[in-house]
Structure formats: C-alpha cells, structure tokens
Design a protein around this motif. Structure first.
Motif, PDB file in Angstrom:
ATOM      1  N   PHE A   1      10.751   4.147   5.073  1.00  0.00           N
ATOM      2  CA  PHE A   1      10.025   4.951   4.089  1.00  0.00           C
ATOM      3  C   PHE A   1      10.955   5.324   2.938  1.00  0.00           C
ATOM      4  N   LYS A   2      12.192   5.718   3.269  1.00  0.00           N
ATOM      5  CA  LYS A   2      13.165   6.104   2.248  1.00  0.00           C
ATOM      6  C   LYS A   2      13.487   4.939   1.316  1.00  0.00           C
TER       7      LYS A   2
ATOM      8  N   MET B   1       0.822  -1.203   0.000  1.00  0.00           N
ATOM      9  CA  MET B   1       0.000   0.000   0.000  1.00  0.00           C
ATOM     10  C   MET B   1       0.863   1.263   0.000  1.00  0.00           C
ATOM     11  N   VAL B   2       1.962   1.256   0.762  1.00  0.00           N
ATOM     12  CA  VAL B   2       2.846   2.424   0.802  1.00  0.00           C
ATOM     13  C   VAL B   2       3.413   2.708  -0.586  1.00  0.00           C
ATOM     14  N   LYS B   3       3.934   1.669  -1.243  1.00  0.00           N
ATOM     15  CA  LYS B   3       4.526   1.878  -2.566  1.00  0.00           C
ATOM     16  C   LYS B   3       3.468   2.246  -3.609  1.00  0.00           C
ATOM     17  N   TRP B   4       2.258   1.716  -3.450  1.00  0.00           N
ATOM     18  CA  TRP B   4       1.189   2.069  -4.384  1.00  0.00           C
ATOM     19  C   TRP B   4       0.853   3.553  -4.270  1.00  0.00           C
ATOM     20  N   ILE B   5       0.760   4.052  -3.034  1.00  0.00           N
ATOM     21  CA  ILE B   5       0.486   5.477  -2.818  1.00  0.00           C
ATOM     22  C   ILE B   5       1.639   6.322  -3.359  1.00  0.00           C
TER      23      ILE B   5
ATOM     24  N   LEU C   1       3.638   4.645  11.286  1.00  0.00           N
ATOM     25  CA  LEU C   1       4.028   4.049  10.007  1.00  0.00           C
ATOM     26  C   LEU C   1       5.519   3.738   9.994  1.00  0.00           C
ATOM     27  N   GLN C   2       6.333   4.697  10.437  1.00  0.00           N
ATOM     28  CA  GLN C   2       7.778   4.488  10.438  1.00  0.00           C
ATOM     29  C   GLN C   2       8.160   3.322  11.353  1.00  0.00           C
ATOM     30  N   ARG C   3       7.488   3.222  12.496  1.00  0.00           N
ATOM     31  CA  ARG C   3       7.782   2.138  13.432  1.00  0.00           C
ATOM     32  C   ARG C   3       7.420   0.783  12.828  1.00  0.00           C
ATOM     33  N   ARG C   4       6.279   0.717  12.154  1.00  0.00           N
ATOM     34  CA  ARG C   4       5.857  -0.553  11.556  1.00  0.00           C
ATOM     35  C   ARG C   4       6.782  -0.952  10.411  1.00  0.00           C
TER      36      ARG C   4
ATOM     37  N   THR D   1      12.740   4.674  -2.737  1.00  0.00           N
ATOM     38  CA  THR D   1      13.770   4.342  -3.724  1.00  0.00           C
ATOM     39  C   THR D   1      13.315   3.184  -4.605  1.00  0.00           C
ATOM     40  N   GLU D   2      12.727   2.159  -4.004  1.00  0.00           N
ATOM     41  CA  GLU D   2      12.251   1.002  -4.760  1.00  0.00           C
ATOM     42  C   GLU D   2      11.139   1.401  -5.724  1.00  0.00           C
TER      43      GLU D   2
END
Length: 350
Positions: free
Chosen positions: A276-277, A235-239, A265-268, A281-282
């Motif tokens: 996140f970074k 979901m993160v990469k899709w957004i 979010l960062q903790r998970r 990049t991916e």
C-alpha cells in the motif's frame, strides 16, 4: 469490464536510436512536446497522452513523415524485437502472427487490435484505450506499416494490402501507396488496414516451433499475471489519486471501497510484490509531475493536493523521486525562474 494494462507505455531504446538516425535530438522532441526530460531515462513509462504528444511533435519535425515511416520499416532489425513481437515473427503463418500480436500487444501498451475476417478480406483496426486525442499520423502510419511488414518478413515475399485508410491527412501519399501496394484513403472514419484474406494462410519461413514452445507459455503467464495485478493495483492507485487532497489515503478506506478488509488487501498486494505504501508513493509521484506541469499552481498548493501535512515533507519526497527540488524541476520543464518561486514557497523557519 475490459482487462487491460495501466495507462503506461514503455518507450524502447530503439525509438531514441531511430531519432538519432534521423538527426533529431531526443531532448528537442521531448521539450517541444512539453514533457519532462526524465522520460529519456526509460525508467518510467509515459501515458497515452504523452506518447501521442511525442509522436505528434515528431510528425511535425521530420521533413517527410511518409518517407520516415517507410525508412523505419526497412531499417527494422528482427534481432531487436521484443519477446511478444518475436513470438509473432516466428509464428506458423501470417494469421497466427497477427493473432499473437493482438493477444500480446496489451503487454506493451494500453491498446487493443481488432482482427475481422469476412469474405475475401481481413480488416485490422487498433484502439487506444485511454486516447482522448486523435492518433498522430506518423504513429498510425508506422503501426499499419509494421503489420504488413510482419507478413512480408515472415512469408519471405512482398505482400500487398487491399486498402489502407487514415482518419487524418498525410503528405506524400504516393510514397505510402508504393509501399502498401494499394490506394490510400484519407479522411476516413477509422484508421484501418485491409488485407487479402488468402494471404493469411502464407506459411512463415521464419517459423520456429521450438522457440514458440518456450516463448508462448512464458508470455501467457506474464500476460495473466499482469492482468491480475493491474486489476487490483490500478483500482488502488485510482482511489488514492482521487482522495489525495483530503489527506493521506487510509488503507481501511481504500479496502472498503474495493469491498474487502484491509488485511485482505495488504495480503493481495504482497502477493503481487508491492505494498500500500509503495502504491501511495507511486500515485503521489505521478500526480506531482502533473501538478508541477501546471504553472498556475504554486508549490504550497501542490503539496496540499498531494496530501502532505507540510511543504517540507513534499520537498523531501520529491528529491527522493527526481533528485532535485520541485521548483528546479518545474523551471527546467517550463522555463520559469526557480529562485522566484522558491522565495514565494520556501517553508518558514522558526
């Protein structure tokens, strides 16, 4: 909502080895499929569309797809099976093996296997979760043949199918009918393997309880971890991919769309061994290869669509990913002239 893997398929070394045995250069298959040669390294996975393109090209390059399908089964070496398939090979019986394949298949590819037992028959159908094109005939043939071969190897004798159905066409059907031991129907509504239900009770001579006690918990843990990881990272990469052209995605905005705080979010993501970074990049890397495969987009547009403030930043990032400039990479993939494109897109020097 289904829990499934990302649209990524890791091509095994055995696939390229099999091409070599067929005297088909792997580079030729990749080039004719119009895919980046970087997939030969095996570092990154391919999408369902790319995988289908590879198998479609291979279907067109071999002299006789049907014979190649059978050869891939007879040459199958159980010592080189992946852990998920190895667990099926050492299952208690054929039914247990098929259900293990169904459960663990999603760890290897975005694919579901549906097994239905009714009356005296058992039907098996496969669903590619991200497929937008029909499954290549050779891929269908290998997939269904493997499910029968698994039963034969495990039971130690030649089981036959009740029926086999292909949605597409297949040359030299007689060869496949001799292998499956039944009539093959072409132009069917679905790709389907139908077995005699009584065969599912066949005990496996390869049954290994001790090995399964080790493999099963490990595979279950890996599957659960993968499903939890994918539900967030996907979901993160899709957004991110959706919002790249508007600039560098902000963690607060992404977290808000996921209904959580940026700290949560960062903790998970940290708990999943990523950040996140890293996901950004991916996401940029994947989209960069997609954009560069489109000759209608010049490099300035690609840099903009990826959310880079300037073209130089894109150049530096791409070199770190692929070890080459975007123009050289595109030229190698599409057969264009990198010097011409570089002259049009070279960042201004003041």
């Amino acid at each position: 909502m289904k829990s499934h893997t990302l649209d990524s398929i890791k091509i095994s070394a055995g696939f390229w080895k099999e091409l070599s045995q067929l005297n088909i250069p792997a580079h030729d298959v990749v080039r004719k499929s119009r895919l980046p040669l970087t997939i030969l390294s095996g570092t990154n996975g391919v999408t369902t569309a790319q995988y289908f393109a590879l198998l479609q090209t291979l279907s067109e390059m071999v002299d006789d797809p049907a014979t190649s399908i059978i050869k891939s089964m007879t040459d199958l070496e159980t010592t080189q099976l992946s852990p998920s398939v190895l667990a099926a090979y050492h299952a208690r019986n054929y039914r247990d093996a098929l259900h293990r394949i169904s459960r663990y298949k999603q760890m290897c590819a975005p694919q579901s296997i549906h097994i239905t037992e009714k009356g005296e028959l058992c039907t098996i159908e496969q669903e590619w979760l991200y497929a937008e094109q029909p499954e290549p005939p050779m891929l269908v043939g290998v997939s269904l043949a493997f499910l029968l071969e698994l039963g034969r190897r495990g039971a130690g004798h030649s089981l036959t199918a009740y029926a086999v159905e292909f949605t597409g066409q297949m040359s030299n059907v007689q060869v496949l009918e001799a292998y499956f031991g039944c009539h093959i129907r072409l132009g069917a509504e679905r790709n389907r393997l139908t077995l005699h239900r009584s065969d599912l009770n066949c005990p496996f001579i390869s049954y290994n309880a001790e090995l399964l006690e080790i493999l099963t918990p490990a595979l279950d843990r890996s599957l659960d971890e993968q499903q939890r990881s994918n539900s967030i990272t996907e979901m993160v990469k899709w957004i991110m991919k959706r919002s790249l052209a508007a600039g560098r995605p902000d963690i607060q905005i992404v977290a808000s769309e996921l209904g959580m705080s940026d700290r949560t979010l960062q903790r998970r993501l940290t708990d999943l061994g990523t950040s996140f970074k890293q996901l950004l990049t991916e996401a940029r890397h994947v989209k960069a290869l997609e954009y560069l495969a489109d000759p209608m987009l010049d490099l300035k547009e690609v840099a903009f669509l990826l959310g880079y403030e300037d073209q130089s930043s894109f150049y530096r990032a791409f070199r770190s990913w692929e070890g080459d400039t975007p123009s050289n990479w595109r030229a190698e993939q599409l057969g264009t002239n990198p010097l011409t494109e570089d002259s049009r897109n070279m960042p201004a020097i003041h």
